[in-house]
Write a protein that holds these residues in place. Sequence first.
Motif, PDB file in Angstrom:
ATOM      1  N   LEU A  88     130.080 109.422   8.541  1.00 61.66           N
ATOM      2  CA  LEU A  88     130.407 107.923   8.691  1.00 61.66           C
ATOM      3  C   LEU A  88     128.893 107.074   7.953  1.00 61.66           C
ATOM      4  CD1 LEU A  88     132.483 106.385   9.665  1.00 61.66           C
ATOM      5  CD2 LEU A  88     131.119 105.817  11.719  1.00 61.66           C
ATOM      6  N   ALA A  89     127.876 107.769   7.770  1.00 59.05           N
ATOM      7  CA  ALA A  89     126.871 107.033   7.285  1.00 59.05           C
ATOM      8  C   ALA A  89     127.107 107.059   5.599  1.00 59.05           C
ATOM      9  CB  ALA A  89     125.886 107.490   7.279  1.00 59.05           C
ATOM     10  N   VAL A  90     127.929 107.995   4.941  1.00 60.65           N
ATOM     11  CA  VAL A  90     128.216 108.134   3.658  1.00 60.65           C
ATOM     12  C   VAL A  90     129.375 107.154   3.507  1.00 60.65           C
ATOM     13  CG1 VAL A  90     129.022 109.658   1.863  1.00 60.65           C
ATOM     14  CG2 VAL A  90     127.092 110.202   3.271  1.00 60.65           C
ATOM     15  N   CYS A  91     130.179 107.256   4.211  1.00 62.93           N
ATOM     16  CA  CYS A  91     131.442 106.459   4.127  1.00 62.93           C
ATOM     17  C   CYS A  91     131.008 104.761   4.021  1.00 62.93           C
ATOM     18  CB  CYS A  91     132.349 106.728   5.285  1.00 62.93           C
ATOM     19  SG  CYS A  91     133.362 108.349   5.171  1.00 62.93           S
ATOM     20  N   TYR A  92     130.121 104.535   5.141  1.00 61.07           N
ATOM     21  CA  TYR A  92     129.668 103.073   5.210  1.00 61.07           C
ATOM     22  C   TYR A  92     128.956 102.784   3.845  1.00 61.07           C
ATOM     23  CZ  TYR A  92     126.690  99.234   6.151  1.00 61.07           C
ATOM     24  OH  TYR A  92     126.156  97.822   5.920  1.00 61.07           O
ATOM     25  N   THR A  93     127.988 103.642   3.434  1.00 63.02           N
ATOM     26  CA  THR A  93     127.395 103.240   2.042  1.00 63.02           C
ATOM     27  C   THR A  93     128.318 102.860   0.940  1.00 63.02           C
ATOM     28  OG1 THR A  93     125.664 104.641   2.996  1.00 63.02           O
ATOM     29  CG2 THR A  93     125.557 103.882   0.668  1.00 63.02           C
ATOM     30  N   PHE A  94     129.298 103.884   0.909  1.00 67.45           N
ATOM     31  CA  PHE A  94     130.187 103.811  -0.166  1.00 67.45           C
ATOM     32  C   PHE A  94     131.055 102.476  -0.006  1.00 67.45           C
ATOM     33  CE2 PHE A  94     134.633 104.650  -1.453  1.00 67.45           C
ATOM     34  CZ  PHE A  94     134.465 105.346  -2.790  1.00 67.45           C
ATOM     35  N   SER A  95     131.629 102.122   1.335  1.00 65.07           N
ATOM     36  CA  SER A  95     132.356 100.909   1.482  1.00 65.07           C
ATOM     37  C   SER A  95     131.506  99.812   1.103  1.00 65.07           C
ATOM     38  CB  SER A  95     132.573 100.817   3.132  1.00 65.07           C
ATOM     39  OG  SER A  95     131.679 100.473   3.812  1.00 65.07           O
ATOM     40  N   ARG A  96     130.175  99.655   1.431  1.00 66.30           N
ATOM     41  CA  ARG A  96     129.646  98.404   0.773  1.00 66.30           C
ATOM     42  C   ARG A  96     129.067  98.395  -0.342  1.00 66.30           C
ATOM     43  NH1 ARG A  96     124.135  99.386   0.619  1.00 66.30           N
ATOM     44  NH2 ARG A  96     123.324 101.008   1.874  1.00 66.30           N
ATOM     45  N   ILE A  97     129.361  99.510  -1.206  1.00 68.37           N
ATOM     46  CA  ILE A  97     128.947  99.538  -2.650  1.00 68.37           C
ATOM     47  C   ILE A  97     130.214  99.375  -3.496  1.00 68.37           C
ATOM     48  CG2 ILE A  97     127.983 100.908  -4.672  1.00 68.37           C
ATOM     49  CD1 ILE A  97     126.133 102.099  -2.584  1.00 68.37           C
ATOM     50  N   VAL A  98     131.229 100.147  -3.108  1.00 66.96           N
ATOM     51  CA  VAL A  98     132.571 100.202  -4.053  1.00 66.96           C
ATOM     52  C   VAL A  98     133.059  98.748  -4.555  1.00 66.96           C
ATOM     53  CG1 VAL A  98     134.244 100.620  -2.496  1.00 66.96           C
ATOM     54  CG2 VAL A  98     134.266 101.572  -4.632  1.00 66.96           C
ATOM     55  N   LEU A  99     133.144  98.156  -3.639  1.00 66.89           N
ATOM     56  CA  LEU A  99     133.899  96.558  -3.748  1.00 66.89           C
ATOM     57  C   LEU A  99     132.800  95.298  -3.835  1.00 66.89           C
ATOM     58  CD1 LEU A  99     137.301  96.771  -2.186  1.00 66.89           C
ATOM     59  CD2 LEU A  99     136.582  97.016  -4.639  1.00 66.89           C
ATOM     60  N   PHE A 100     131.504  95.690  -4.088  1.00 70.35           N
ATOM     61  CA  PHE A 100     130.440  94.747  -4.052  1.00 70.35           C
ATOM     62  C   PHE A 100     130.741  93.417  -4.697  1.00 70.35           C
ATOM     63  CE2 PHE A 100     126.454  92.626  -4.758  1.00 70.35           C
ATOM     64  CZ  PHE A 100     125.685  92.800  -3.356  1.00 70.35           C
ATOM     65  N   PRO A 101     130.814  92.176  -4.009  1.00 67.61           N
ATOM     66  CA  PRO A 101     129.998  92.078  -3.005  1.00 67.61           C
ATOM     67  C   PRO A 101     130.898  92.050  -1.765  1.00 67.61           C
ATOM     68  CG  PRO A 101     130.736  89.928  -3.958  1.00 67.61           C
ATOM     69  CD  PRO A 101     131.110  91.094  -4.882  1.00 67.61           C
ATOM     70  N   SER A 102     132.059  92.417  -1.794  1.00 67.39           N
ATOM     71  CA  SER A 102     132.896  92.331  -0.512  1.00 67.39           C
ATOM     72  C   SER A 102     132.808  93.834  -0.026  1.00 67.39           C
ATOM     73  CB  SER A 102     134.498  92.151  -0.633  1.00 67.39           C
ATOM     74  OG  SER A 102     134.830  92.828  -1.577  1.00 67.39           O
ATOM     75  N   VAL A 103     133.182  93.783   1.385  1.00 66.11           N
ATOM     76  CA  VAL A 103     132.768  95.011   2.212  1.00 66.11           C
ATOM     77  C   VAL A 103     134.133  95.590   2.466  1.00 66.11           C
ATOM     78  CG1 VAL A 103     131.641  96.430   3.873  1.00 66.11           C
ATOM     79  CG2 VAL A 103     130.522  94.618   2.849  1.00 66.11           C
ATOM     80  N   LEU A 104     134.261  96.767   2.182  1.00 67.40           N
ATOM     81  CA  LEU A 104     135.656  97.427   2.498  1.00 67.40           C
ATOM     82  C   LEU A 104     135.576  98.133   4.088  1.00 67.40           C
ATOM     83  CD1 LEU A 104     138.020  98.098   0.655  1.00 67.40           C
ATOM     84  CD2 LEU A 104     137.206 100.596   0.401  1.00 67.40           C
ATOM     85  N   PRO A 105     136.401  97.722   4.863  1.00 66.10           N
ATOM     86  CA  PRO A 105     136.303  98.323   6.189  1.00 66.10           C
ATOM     87  C   PRO A 105     136.093  99.703   6.220  1.00 66.10           C
ATOM     88  CG  PRO A 105     138.125  96.898   6.120  1.00 66.10           C
ATOM     89  CD  PRO A 105     137.747  97.021   4.696  1.00 66.10           C
TER      90      PRO A 105
END
Lengths: 289, 348
Positions: B308-325
């Motif tokens: 989940l830590a990896v998924c969260y990091t990915f989620s906040r980087i991939v569509l920066f500045p918006s955060v994917l749930p």
Amino acid sequence: MTAALRSPVDVDDASKTPKTPFLSVERLSFDVGKTPILRDVSFDVALGERVALVGLNGVGKTTALRCVGRLLESWRGEIRLDGVSVRRFSRRDLAKKIAFVRQISGSFSSFTARRLVELSRLPYLRPLEPLAETDRAAVDEALARTGAERFGARTLDSLSGGERQKVLIAAAFAQEPELLLLDEPTTFLDYRSQDEISASISAWIRDKGAAVLETTHDLNRAALDADRAVAFARGKVAFDGPAREITTPETLDAVFGVSFPTVPHPATGAPMIVPDAASPARFSSDNSR
Amino acid sequence: MKPAIPFARVKTPLFFLAALAIATLAVFALSLLGKTTYSPDVWTRFPTAETPLAKLDAAAKIFWGERLPKTVLAALAGAALALAGLTMQTLFRNDLATPYTLGIASGASFGATLSIQFSGALAAIGLPLALFGVPQVVWGSFGGAALAVGLVLGLSRRAGTPERVLLAGVATGFFFSSLVLCQQYLANPTKAFAAIRWTTGGVDLCEPGYLATTGGVLAVSALYLYRRSRELDALTLGDERAKSLGVEVDRLRVALFLLSSALVAVVVAFCGPIGFVGLTVPHVARLCVGGETRRLIPATLVGGALFLAVCYTFSRIVLFPSVLPVGVVTSLLGGPFFLWILLRAPRR
């Protein structure tokens, strides 16, 4: 348990000399819904004795075993171990007295055979307490008794039916019970595995002075291996006597409502059932309930 | 002969320590990543009494105030969900039993939204917003989760087979999901907006109490399960076998039931329902360390935390500045990964 009772008993004398019962089942009754399965069943098992429970399919053999092991609770009557009602034991204390072997279903695939046998030491261990030297010794001995040490490192799902049954019996030995309940221990196994398993059970009884109550539908097996046979018919005890008498034409007719031709066993002389050609006229009545 | 289980020979305490160290390092490293990736020396500029967070430089402010707490929350939530999955798989003796498939997460969502909906009313009758330091929304979601587990357990006791247990769970899940949607339609817009958080999972809101509550419930659950691990092993072999080995099966079931409800409840209350962790992680852990519960627990905890830590990091980087749930990412990354694991594992 006194030391005298635990001393090894000569199996050959078992059927002749009366002994103090270790397990006594008194007027046991059990219903499933409104259908009575067992009605006022009474029998007992002494230490050093191997007793076979026989009867038609669905007659309540396995139910009786499960009542004795308190895997079923809503029975009426009384079941005593050494004079004490099994209801008065905690599960843990009962697990030190009684082991129960039944073909396991469900997912146990990732367990190794040795790990399963080690788990039998559970009633003797506090939470997180590692296996002591005595526990390891009990596990090693149990595995050696059934010849299961050869595949101790393999996972259960990679074993054949016969190998798996040897592991399950070893697990029961490692639990060091005084009474071992076996549900069809040799069913579905090839002849060699049947012989090996049955011999390991008899040797265990002889060495430990413990008792075995087993269900089987193989009457020849019962007549050869057990000391005594108890037969159920219509929810009641229809026969209780020396195992080799279970295969006599009179008993067969009383218990199963059918007679079979028998021939004497070449070594022991016990009557052995041989299959007969199919002919509906031979069946006298429905004896299951 | 080659051992079939990769980590079969590593001793358990060592394994536990190594796992903990890996998880801690990973959470730290993942918190460095982002639109601007910080150098590890930001570690030394932590907030103290003399230099509070507000007085730190921008990098340290974002690292200590935003990224690290949220990554830690993601890791704790992942560990809790994975442990809940493991507990449920033991409880229902079914590899497909997870907080999601059994409808527990939906039950918790329902309880959480309900408690928010009626927070005003509850305060009016004098019920505190936090009991024993645990926020009211957690109690609400615990109630919902317990209701769902109770329902599924009750139904499965009557129905029996594993397939039916799952069917009962799926039905329960849909039922509670619909209730959550009903509430959102009926609620006023501001509250409905707040409630949306409990239908899509994420760790974007991280208040100070969240970490302590999640960590506390997780620690108590993990220690209890670890202590009972031998009995849990017996339980995986069937009720009858466990009973004949002296396990008080009914009592143990109640404890497992309460634990899994509590684990799911805290995660749902703080992060919303996050899927796939409870299914994937215990399964992969089982492939790595075998079926022994004592070893499965640390492996599951660390696996869940990392995932989940990896998924969260990915989620906040991939569509920066918006955060994917993050719930979207778990399924997106987890689905194919899980299939790959399944396909490369030898057929049983």
